[in-house]
Design an enzyme around this catalytic site. Structure first.
Site, PDB file in Angstrom:
ATOM      1  N   HIS A  72       0.977  -1.242  -0.377  1.00 28.87           N
ATOM      2  CA  HIS A  72       0.018   0.411  -0.285  1.00 28.87           C
ATOM      3  C   HIS A  72       0.930   0.740  -0.082  1.00 28.87           C
ATOM      4  O   HIS A  72       1.922   1.252   0.880  1.00 28.87           O
ATOM      5  CB  HIS A  72      -0.693   0.154   1.748  1.00 28.87           C
ATOM      6  CG  HIS A  72      -2.373  -0.689   0.953  1.00 28.87           C
ATOM      7  ND1 HIS A  72      -3.490  -0.201   1.581  1.00 28.87           N
ATOM      8  CD2 HIS A  72      -1.983  -1.992   0.560  1.00 28.87           C
ATOM      9  CE1 HIS A  72      -4.372  -2.134   1.942  1.00 28.87           C
ATOM     10  NE2 HIS A  72      -3.293  -2.482   0.849  1.00 28.87           N
ATOM     11  N   TYR A 216      -9.549   5.451   6.826  1.00 28.21           N
ATOM     12  CA  TYR A 216      -9.963   5.878   7.880  1.00 28.21           C
ATOM     13  C   TYR A 216     -10.774   7.244   8.445  1.00 28.21           C
ATOM     14  O   TYR A 216     -11.028   7.861   7.570  1.00 28.21           O
ATOM     15  CB  TYR A 216      -8.372   6.396   8.990  1.00 28.21           C
ATOM     16  CG  TYR A 216      -7.559   5.511   9.128  1.00 28.21           C
ATOM     17  CD1 TYR A 216      -6.818   5.181   7.842  1.00 28.21           C
ATOM     18  CD2 TYR A 216      -7.516   4.856  10.555  1.00 28.21           C
ATOM     19  CE1 TYR A 216      -5.771   3.966   8.011  1.00 28.21           C
ATOM     20  CE2 TYR A 216      -6.547   3.775  10.950  1.00 28.21           C
ATOM     21  CZ  TYR A 216      -5.759   3.471   9.803  1.00 28.21           C
ATOM     22  OH  TYR A 216      -4.875   2.293  10.133  1.00 28.21           O
ATOM     23  N   PRO A 308      -4.650   0.895  18.188  1.00 30.07           N
ATOM     24  CA  PRO A 308      -4.768   0.146  17.052  1.00 30.07           C
ATOM     25  C   PRO A 308      -5.041   0.773  15.459  1.00 30.07           C
ATOM     26  O   PRO A 308      -4.259   0.938  14.778  1.00 30.07           O
ATOM     27  CB  PRO A 308      -5.320  -1.049  16.263  1.00 30.07           C
ATOM     28  CG  PRO A 308      -6.835  -0.793  17.514  1.00 30.07           C
ATOM     29  CD  PRO A 308      -6.018  -0.081  19.028  1.00 30.07           C
ATOM     30  N   LYS A 312       0.667   0.148  14.863  1.00 26.64           N
ATOM     31  CA  LYS A 312       1.953   0.138  15.802  1.00 26.64           C
ATOM     32  C   LYS A 312       2.245  -1.309  16.079  1.00 26.64           C
ATOM     33  O   LYS A 312       3.383  -1.049  17.103  1.00 26.64           O
ATOM     34  CB  LYS A 312       2.733   1.630  16.220  1.00 26.64           C
ATOM     35  CG  LYS A 312       2.096   2.261  15.627  1.00 26.64           C
ATOM     36  CD  LYS A 312       3.815   2.764  14.624  1.00 26.64           C
ATOM     37  CE  LYS A 312       3.771   3.845  13.115  1.00 26.64           C
ATOM     38  NZ  LYS A 312       3.880   3.519  11.840  1.00 26.64           N
ATOM     39  N   TYR A 400       3.951   7.231   9.540  1.00 23.99           N
ATOM     40  CA  TYR A 400       2.738   5.669   9.441  1.00 23.99           C
ATOM     41  C   TYR A 400       4.133   4.594   8.904  1.00 23.99           C
ATOM     42  O   TYR A 400       3.245   3.392   9.373  1.00 23.99           O
ATOM     43  CB  TYR A 400       1.392   6.234   8.277  1.00 23.99           C
ATOM     44  CG  TYR A 400       0.695   4.829   8.548  1.00 23.99           C
ATOM     45  CD1 TYR A 400      -0.149   4.671   9.277  1.00 23.99           C
ATOM     46  CD2 TYR A 400       0.658   3.378   7.702  1.00 23.99           C
ATOM     47  CE1 TYR A 400      -1.635   3.841   9.361  1.00 23.99           C
ATOM     48  CE2 TYR A 400      -0.705   3.156   7.418  1.00 23.99           C
ATOM     49  CZ  TYR A 400      -1.826   3.336   8.208  1.00 23.99           C
ATOM     50  OH  TYR A 400      -2.143   2.292   8.782  1.00 23.99           O
TER      51      TYR A 400
HETATM   52  C1  LIG Z   1      -7.768  -6.166  17.054  1.00 26.17           C
HETATM   53  C2  LIG Z   1      -6.704  -6.140  16.579  1.00 26.17           C
HETATM   54  C3  LIG Z   1      -5.013  -5.273  16.124  1.00 26.17           C
HETATM   55  C4  LIG Z   1      -4.515  -4.692  15.960  1.00 26.17           C
HETATM   56  N1  LIG Z   1      -3.482  -4.657  14.105  1.00 26.17           N
HETATM   57  C5  LIG Z   1      -2.729  -3.583  14.800  1.00 26.17           C
HETATM   58  C6  LIG Z   1      -1.571  -3.378  12.959  1.00 26.17           C
HETATM   59  O1  LIG Z   1      -2.488  -3.114  12.135  1.00 26.17           O
HETATM   60  N2  LIG Z   1      -0.599  -3.348  13.375  1.00 26.17           N
HETATM   61  C7  LIG Z   1      -0.077  -3.175  14.398  1.00 26.17           C
HETATM   62  O2  LIG Z   1       1.300  -3.456  14.633  1.00 26.17           O
HETATM   63  N3  LIG Z   1       0.234  -4.158  15.415  1.00 26.17           N
HETATM   64  C8  LIG Z   1      -1.783  -4.110  16.001  1.00 26.17           C
HETATM   65  N4  LIG Z   1      -2.266  -4.685  17.143  1.00 26.17           N
HETATM   66  C9  LIG Z   1      -1.581  -5.230  18.189  1.00 26.17           C
HETATM   67  C10 LIG Z   1      -0.792  -6.505  18.153  1.00 26.17           C
HETATM   68  O3  LIG Z   1      -1.485  -7.461  17.543  1.00 26.17           O
HETATM   69  C11 LIG Z   1       0.135  -6.627  18.982  1.00 26.17           C
HETATM   70  O4  LIG Z   1       0.634  -5.150  19.145  1.00 26.17           O
HETATM   71  C12 LIG Z   1       1.015  -7.711  19.349  1.00 26.17           C
HETATM   72  O5  LIG Z   1       0.802  -8.986  18.528  1.00 26.17           O
HETATM   73  C13 LIG Z   1       2.182  -7.892  20.167  1.00 26.17           C
HETATM   74  O6  LIG Z   1       3.407  -9.451  19.852  1.00 26.17           O
HETATM   75  P1  LIG Z   1       3.868 -10.039  20.938  1.00 26.17           P
HETATM   76  O7  LIG Z   1       4.263 -11.016  20.399  1.00 26.17           O
HETATM   77  O8  LIG Z   1       4.969  -8.223  21.774  1.00 26.17           O
HETATM   78  O9  LIG Z   1       2.288 -10.142  22.046  1.00 26.17           O
HETATM   79  P2  LIG Z   1       1.396 -11.175  21.246  1.00 26.17           P
HETATM   80  O10 LIG Z   1       0.728 -11.827  20.449  1.00 26.17           O
HETATM   81  O11 LIG Z   1       0.287 -10.629  22.360  1.00 26.17           O
HETATM   82  O12 LIG Z   1       2.103 -12.739  22.196  1.00 26.17           O
HETATM   83  C14 LIG Z   1       1.794 -12.849  23.352  1.00 26.17           C
HETATM   84  C15 LIG Z   1       1.904 -14.686  23.102  1.00 26.17           C
HETATM   85  O13 LIG Z   1       2.624 -15.246  24.619  1.00 26.17           O
HETATM   86  C16 LIG Z   1       1.575 -16.227  25.087  1.00 26.17           C
HETATM   87  N5  LIG Z   1       1.914 -16.467  26.212  1.00 26.17           N
HETATM   88  C17 LIG Z   1       0.801 -15.353  27.557  1.00 26.17           C
HETATM   89  N6  LIG Z   1       1.139 -15.822  28.963  1.00 26.17           N
HETATM   90  C18 LIG Z   1       1.921 -16.794  28.602  1.00 26.17           C
HETATM   91  C19 LIG Z   1       2.230 -17.791  29.626  1.00 26.17           C
HETATM   92  N7  LIG Z   1       2.086 -17.364  30.635  1.00 26.17           N
HETATM   93  N8  LIG Z   1       3.811 -18.422  29.230  1.00 26.17           N
HETATM   94  C20 LIG Z   1       3.987 -18.972  27.810  1.00 26.17           C
HETATM   95  N9  LIG Z   1       3.048 -18.091  27.253  1.00 26.17           N
HETATM   96  C21 LIG Z   1       2.285 -17.345  27.304  1.00 26.17           C
HETATM   97  C22 LIG Z   1       0.672 -15.665  24.050  1.00 26.17           C
HETATM   98  O14 LIG Z   1      -0.537 -16.351  24.621  1.00 26.17           O
HETATM   99  C23 LIG Z   1       0.365 -15.362  23.108  1.00 26.17           C
HETATM  100  O15 LIG Z   1       1.103 -16.202  21.877  1.00 26.17           O
HETATM  101  C24 LIG Z   1      -3.765  -5.352  17.224  1.00 26.17           C
HETATM  102  C25 LIG Z   1      -4.026  -5.849  18.113  1.00 26.17           C
HETATM  103  C26 LIG Z   1      -4.911  -5.939  18.259  1.00 26.17           C
HETATM  104  C27 LIG Z   1      -6.127  -7.030  18.970  1.00 26.17           C
END
Ligand SMILES: Cc1cc2nc3c(=O)[nH]c(=O)nc-3n(C[C@H](O)[C@H](O)[C@H](O)COP(=O)(O)OP(=O)(O)OC[C@H]3O[C@@H](n4cnc5c(N)ncnc54)[C@H](O)[C@@H]3O)c2cc1C
Length: 422
Positions: A72, A216, A308, A312, A400
């Site tokens: 995009h 948006y 969201p 980011k 962005y």
């Molecule tokens: C609806 C929505 C839309 C979004 N849109 C965007 C977007 O367009 N662009 C963007 O950049 N971000 C977006 N985000 C944010 C993005 O999804 C998160 O920032 C991202 O998932 C972060 O990754 P992470 O690996 O830090 O955490 P998570 O993806 O939350 O991964 C953490 C992992 O840890 C595991 N875990 C938890 N507790 C334990 C435990 N005790 N023992 C072992 N494992 C455990 C969980 O099962 C999980 O799989 C969005 C979020 C949501 C909810």
């Protein structure tokens, strides 16, 4: 069990870190609470910054993204019944975003790790961290775990015994609700929180994309976003009461609301399809400082959450683990800890800037229904300014597509602005 780097959480942050460490010859074990299938089918983020896409490509996991993801080059800001395009690529010297689902990124990373013999223990819940201030920190965990989403609790099948993973370093990539953050003592940890008075009602829809670029929209009734996850699956959101229930929203009422908020004077029509998932997410900004303590480091949502609106969250997780992988590489190849010592400081500079951008987009594009009309009129004026001033559009565009991932890359931004070489 023993490993060099013990990683709690196999989402984007944990799995990418494990992959980056492997490429540097550093061993890690990932403990992931959920099953592989559950993680691979959870649709969340979908917008990859230019730097995120580049990192995946450079490290050999970008091939499917390049084939199946969508490039995009702009977004649309819609208000007052008209659409205004922000030419992100033109304003940032050729940078762009990729639309490719988080679940697809994680699938590619799982495949790469498992093919390389990497250890990801699924359905293993970390229960406790110990000895973080020694050179042999430990993760206590239990296998056969599952997440009881309704109760918001971790449960175990059978009589899973507690095991211990001894490491050189522990990394908490366990998301916002994981246990690692709390292992930083209260007197060391500061948590900055902003809760917004609205949520997002999200739907997943079967059907082709409704538009070529993300829309948006700010409307008197509130915010709406038209986004996509793949050529077959579309993601749409509209601002709602965070306490509302999806049961109050039959499909036709959802489409009616989206049609109203997205209506334009030129009669643009919204492509509709079969809704196969509905959910409501709350909106908050959260930052934990510092992001490290002893031999524990936090990365991704475990350390910070952004609303969201700025897309980011996942990109910040990627930037964190990129910094951390370099620090761990320095330690294992030279014994020095300079990059590890400054990990939190390095990441937080970027995290605060991304939080500012996400807060700004959120504040500009949502209705604050409890406030008077003055605020709404200012928001419309701001949108008018952002879409008519090259300087303001450029500021939005460069945030962005993504600010530089590390401080030494910041010169690139000024080079882009002046069109010159560094
Ligand atoms: C609806 C929505 C839309 C979004 N849109 C965007 C977007 O367009 N662009 C963007 O950049 N971000 C977006 N985000 C944010 C993005 O999804 C998160 O920032 C991202 O998932 C972060 O990754 P992470 O690996 O830090 O955490 P998570 O993806 O939350 O991964 C953490 C992992 O840890 C595991 N875990 C938890 N507790 C334990 C435990 N005790 N023992 C072992 N494992 C455990 C969980 O099962 C999980 O799989 C969005 C979020 C949501 C909810």
């Amino acid at each position: 069990m023993r490993t060099q780097v013990g990683i709690v959480g196999g989402g984007p942050a944990g799995t990418l870190l494990s992959h980056l460490l492997h490429l540097r010859g550093i061993e890690s074990v990932v403990l992931e609470l959920r099953s592989r299938e559950e993680v691979e089918t959870t649709v969340r983020a979908g917008v990859l910054e230019d730097g995120t896409a580049e990192l995946l490509r450079e490290t050999g996991v970008g091939e499917r993204m390049d084939r199946e993801g969508a490039v995009h080059e702009g977004i649309e800001l819609r208000f007052g019944g008209r659409g205004h395009r922000i030419d992100m690529t033109g304003l940032t010297g050729g940078r762009k975003i990729f639309v490719y689902g988080q679940q697809e990124v994680v699938k590619d990373l799982y495949n790469a790790r498992l093919e390389a013999g990497g250890q990801i223990v699924f359905q293993a819940a970390a229960t406790d961290l110990a000895d973080l201030e020694t050179s042999t920190p430990k993760i206590r965990f239990r296998r056969n775990a599952w997440l009881d989403v309704d109760a918001g609790a971790i449960r175990f099948r059978g009589d899973a015994e507690e095991e211990e993973l001894t490491c050189d370093y522990v990394v908490g990539c366990d998301g916002f609700f994981g246990p690692c953050r709390a292992a930083i003592p209260d007197n060391v940890r500061t948590e900055h929180v902003r809760t917004y008075p609205f949520g997002w009602f999200g739907i997943l829809v079967e059907g082709p994309p409704a538009t070529e670029e993300l829309i948006y929209a700010l409307h008197e009734r509130g915010f709406a976003l038209v986004s996509t996850r793949s050529p077959e699956i579309q993601r749409l959101y509209f601002q709602c009461d965070p306490e509302d229930s999806v049961d109050n929203w039959p499909d036709e009422k959802i489409w009616e609301e989206l049609r109203a908020r997205l209506a334009t004077e030129d009669g643009w029509t919204l492509e509709e399809g079969r809704i196969f998932q509905k959910n409501i997410v709350g909106m908050r900004s959260f930052i934990c400082e510092p992001m490290q303590h002893g031999r524990l480091f936090l990365a991704g949502d475990a350390a910070h959450i952004v609303p969201p609106t700025g897309a980011k969250g996942m990109n910040l997780a990627v930037a964190d683990v990129r910094v951390l992988a370099r620090g761990l590489d320095e330690f294992y190849s030279t014994g020095r800890t300079g990059l590890l010592d400054s990990y939190s400081q390095t990441c937080l500079r970027r995290v605060w800037k991304a939080s500012r951008f996400s807060w700004w987009m959120t504040s500009m594009l949502h209705r604050f229904h409890h406030e008077d009309d003055f605020r709404y009129r200012l928001q419309l004026a701001e949108l008018d300014y952002v879409t008519s001033s090259r300087a303001a559009s450029t500021s939005l565009a460069e945030n962005y597509v993504g600010l530089p991932m590390e401080p030494q890359e910041e010169g690139e931004l000024s080079a882009q602005r002046t069109g010159g070489a560094r």
